[in-house]
Design an enzyme around this catalytic site. Structure first.
Site, PDB file in Angstrom:
ATOM      1  N   TYR A  87       0.825  -1.201   0.000  1.00  0.00           N
ATOM      2  CA  TYR A  87       0.000   0.000   0.000  1.00  0.00           C
ATOM      3  C   TYR A  87       0.857   1.248   0.000  1.00  0.00           C
ATOM      4  O   TYR A  87       2.074   1.186   0.212  1.00  0.00           O
ATOM      5  CB  TYR A  87      -0.970  -0.012   1.192  1.00  0.00           C
ATOM      6  CG  TYR A  87      -0.361   0.324   2.542  1.00  0.00           C
ATOM      7  CD1 TYR A  87       0.473  -0.568   3.205  1.00  0.00           C
ATOM      8  CD2 TYR A  87      -0.617   1.546   3.151  1.00  0.00           C
ATOM      9  CE1 TYR A  87       1.023  -0.260   4.439  1.00  0.00           C
ATOM     10  CE2 TYR A  87      -0.080   1.863   4.391  1.00  0.00           C
ATOM     11  CZ  TYR A  87       0.740   0.961   5.030  1.00  0.00           C
ATOM     12  OH  TYR A  87       1.290   1.282   6.251  1.00  0.00           O
TER      13      TYR A  87
ATOM     14  N   ARG B 249       8.201   4.204  -4.532  1.00  0.00           N
ATOM     15  CA  ARG B 249       8.249   3.169  -3.491  1.00  0.00           C
ATOM     16  C   ARG B 249       7.196   2.092  -3.751  1.00  0.00           C
ATOM     17  O   ARG B 249       7.437   0.907  -3.487  1.00  0.00           O
ATOM     18  CB  ARG B 249       8.059   3.779  -2.102  1.00  0.00           C
ATOM     19  CG  ARG B 249       8.232   2.744  -0.989  1.00  0.00           C
ATOM     20  CD  ARG B 249       8.169   3.344   0.395  1.00  0.00           C
ATOM     21  NE  ARG B 249       6.911   4.010   0.619  1.00  0.00           N
ATOM     22  CZ  ARG B 249       6.657   4.820   1.639  1.00  0.00           C
ATOM     23  NH1 ARG B 249       7.603   5.058   2.542  1.00  0.00           N
ATOM     24  NH2 ARG B 249       5.485   5.387   1.774  1.00  0.00           N
TER      25      ARG B 249
ATOM     26  N   ARG C 238      -7.817 -20.705  -1.383  1.00  0.00           N
ATOM     27  CA  ARG C 238      -6.757 -20.585  -0.380  1.00  0.00           C
ATOM     28  C   ARG C 238      -5.642 -21.621  -0.581  1.00  0.00           C
ATOM     29  O   ARG C 238      -5.895 -22.816  -0.616  1.00  0.00           O
ATOM     30  CB  ARG C 238      -7.340 -20.719   1.023  1.00  0.00           C
ATOM     31  CG  ARG C 238      -6.314 -20.435   2.123  1.00  0.00           C
ATOM     32  CD  ARG C 238      -6.947 -20.419   3.506  1.00  0.00           C
ATOM     33  NE  ARG C 238      -5.964 -20.036   4.505  1.00  0.00           N
ATOM     34  CZ  ARG C 238      -5.132 -20.909   5.078  1.00  0.00           C
ATOM     35  NH1 ARG C 238      -5.195 -22.195   4.796  1.00  0.00           N
ATOM     36  NH2 ARG C 238      -4.244 -20.486   5.962  1.00  0.00           N
TER      37      ARG C 238
ATOM     38  N   LYS D 243       6.400  -2.009   1.932  1.00  0.00           N
ATOM     39  CA  LYS D 243       5.234  -1.423   2.615  1.00  0.00           C
ATOM     40  C   LYS D 243       4.031  -2.349   2.459  1.00  0.00           C
ATOM     41  O   LYS D 243       3.165  -2.131   1.602  1.00  0.00           O
ATOM     42  CB  LYS D 243       4.958  -0.023   2.049  1.00  0.00           C
ATOM     43  CG  LYS D 243       4.062   0.831   2.932  1.00  0.00           C
ATOM     44  CD  LYS D 243       4.154   2.282   2.540  1.00  0.00           C
ATOM     45  CE  LYS D 243       3.115   3.159   3.198  1.00  0.00           C
ATOM     46  NZ  LYS D 243       3.230   3.285   4.651  1.00  0.00           N
TER      47      LYS D 243
ATOM     48  N   GLU E 251      11.691   2.121  14.473  1.00  0.00           N
ATOM     49  CA  GLU E 251      10.832   3.229  14.023  1.00  0.00           C
ATOM     50  C   GLU E 251       9.582   3.221  14.887  1.00  0.00           C
ATOM     51  O   GLU E 251       9.468   2.435  15.827  1.00  0.00           O
ATOM     52  CB  GLU E 251      10.489   3.081  12.535  1.00  0.00           C
ATOM     53  CG  GLU E 251       9.819   1.772  12.181  1.00  0.00           C
ATOM     54  CD  GLU E 251       9.560   1.588  10.683  1.00  0.00           C
ATOM     55  OE1 GLU E 251       9.414   2.588   9.973  1.00  0.00           O
ATOM     56  OE2 GLU E 251       9.485   0.424  10.246  1.00  0.00           O
TER      57      GLU E 251
HETATM   58  N1  PDD Z   1       2.710   4.960   7.366  1.00  0.00           N
HETATM   59  N2  PDD Z   1       7.302   3.605   9.020  1.00  0.00           N
HETATM   60  C1  PDD Z   1       6.147   2.924   8.962  1.00  0.00           C
HETATM   61  C2  PDD Z   1       6.092   1.587   9.608  1.00  0.00           C
HETATM   62  C3  PDD Z   1       5.032   3.475   8.303  1.00  0.00           C
HETATM   63  O1  PDD Z   1       3.892   2.773   8.243  1.00  0.00           O
HETATM   64  C4  PDD Z   1       5.135   4.765   7.730  1.00  0.00           C
HETATM   65  C5  PDD Z   1       3.982   5.410   7.005  1.00  0.00           C
HETATM   66  C6  PDD Z   1       6.364   5.442   7.817  1.00  0.00           C
HETATM   67  C7  PDD Z   1       6.578   6.800   7.201  1.00  0.00           C
HETATM   68  O2  PDD Z   1       6.682   6.698   5.805  1.00  0.00           O
HETATM   69  P1  PDD Z   1       6.216   7.906   4.864  1.00  0.00           P
HETATM   70  O3  PDD Z   1       6.989   9.093   5.322  1.00  0.00           O
HETATM   71  O4  PDD Z   1       6.584   7.450   3.524  1.00  0.00           O
HETATM   72  O5  PDD Z   1       4.729   8.075   5.081  1.00  0.00           O
HETATM   73  C8  PDD Z   1       7.424   4.836   8.460  1.00  0.00           C
HETATM   74  C9  PDD Z   1       1.537   5.470   6.694  1.00  0.00           C
HETATM   75  C10 PDD Z   1       1.383   6.949   6.796  1.00  0.00           C
HETATM   76  C11 PDD Z   1       0.325   4.703   7.182  1.00  0.00           C
HETATM   77  O6  PDD Z   1       0.463   3.494   7.362  1.00  0.00           O
HETATM   78  O7  PDD Z   1      -0.757   5.288   7.331  1.00  0.00           O
END
Ligand code: PDD
Length: 284
Positions: free
Chosen positions: A33, A52, A100, A147, A179
């Site tokens: 996503y 990304r 599945r 992601k 993080e």
């Molecule tokens: N999340 N680390 C994680 C685990 C994240 O899920 C996100 C972003 C970030 C920051 O990445 P970026 O600057 O590219 O948004 C770091 C989004 C906002 C979400 O899941 O809603």
């Protein structure tokens, strides 16, 4: 208000958009996503989010047939159809639906979904007070640079933070912070150095992180990309997290202990200002 969402080539009212119960995104979290902010009807850091998305899809070998132009056109159209001026666009691509099976073939048709969320991004009141975080053991899978929608652990960690009266959690692995649950974590040392973990598979390569680091360097701030321990964060002059939806969000409390004077610090404020000015100027 019923939003218009995008699902596999169709524009539908949100309550009519349906995905198969056999979708691998639903069964296996086999999906990636992106979340991109929208200000004044324009996309913030769009090219980096699109880049990304491609890397995440390639990492999981999920085929994706839209060209860059088509993907951008869909972003523009969903904003227009929903008259969104400020908020975000969420998009998700799963490998597709199949009976599945842990094994999958390469020829499934991906499920592609997009929707908007209208919300206040710039004048987020939390940015005035800053947020509090807890330190929480890392428990996600080892490929956090992709992601994916495997967000259960992060969701549970954030619920635990809420139970403890805090806003978010910073994950710690091998004694170092990786993080936050959905944002990258940074500190400013008492010597004024911005410290942030270097890129690896341990963390998402945040788009906002990259932009903020560029701006910090341009502004002459000393930047060190290295892992830091919870104790270093607790001893820092400032801390903040970055994400597409929170921009630069000051952290004023870690595990109940106040940082500095308990207010958002000058470096976080400066970086937020720089980020907003710079990104609005380059929004598309
Ligand atoms: N999340 N680390 C994680 C685990 C994240 O899920 C996100 C972003 C970030 C920051 O990445 P970026 O600057 O590219 O948004 C770091 C989004 C906002 C979400 O899941 O809603």
């Amino acid at each position: 208000m019923i939003r218009t969402v995008y699902l596999n080539g169709e524009w539908l009212p949100e309550n009519e958009a349906k995905v198969s119960i056999f979708d691998r995104g639903y069964m296996f979290a086999d999906a990636v996503y992106e979340v991109a902010a929208v200000i004044g009807g324009k996309l913030i850091d769009y090219a980096d989010h699109a880049g990304r998305l491609k890397r995440s899809l390639e990492a999981l070998e999920i085929p994706f047939s839209l060209t860059d132009e088509e993907l951008l056109a869909l972003h523009r159209e969903i904003l227009a159809r929903n008259a969104v001026s400020e908020g975000l666009i969420y998009l998700q691509v799963s490998r597709g639906a199949h009976d599945r099976d842990f094994l999958f073939s390469g020829d499934l048709a991906p499920t592609f979904v997009m929707f908007t969320q209208a919300r206040t991004v710039i004048d987020n009141p939390k940015r005035q007070t800053g947020i509090s975080v807890i330190i929480y053991p890392e428990g996600r899978w080892a490929n956090r640079q992709i992601k994916t929608v495997q967000l259960l652990y992060s969701s549970l960690a954030k619920m635990e933070a809420r139970r403890q009266g805090a806003d978010d959690a910073l994950f710690v692995e091998d004694g170092k912070i990786t993080e936050a649950t959905s944002a990258n974590a940074h500190i400013v040392t008492k010597q004024g150095v911005l410290v942030t973990r270097g890129l690896s598979n341990a963390l998402l390569h945040g788009i906002t992180r990259g932009s903020v680091l560029d701006l910090a360097r341009q502004a002459g701030l000393a930047v060190e990309e290295r892992a830091f321990a919870p104790q270093e964060a607790r001893d820092a002059a400032e801390a903040f997290i970055t994400s597409a939806t929170s921009f630069v969000m000051p952290v004023v409390k870690i595990d109940g202990r106040v940082l500095g004077d308990g207010k958002p610090g000058p470096v976080s404020k400066k970086l937020l200002e720089l980020y907003i000015t710079d990104r609005l100027a380059s929004a598309i």
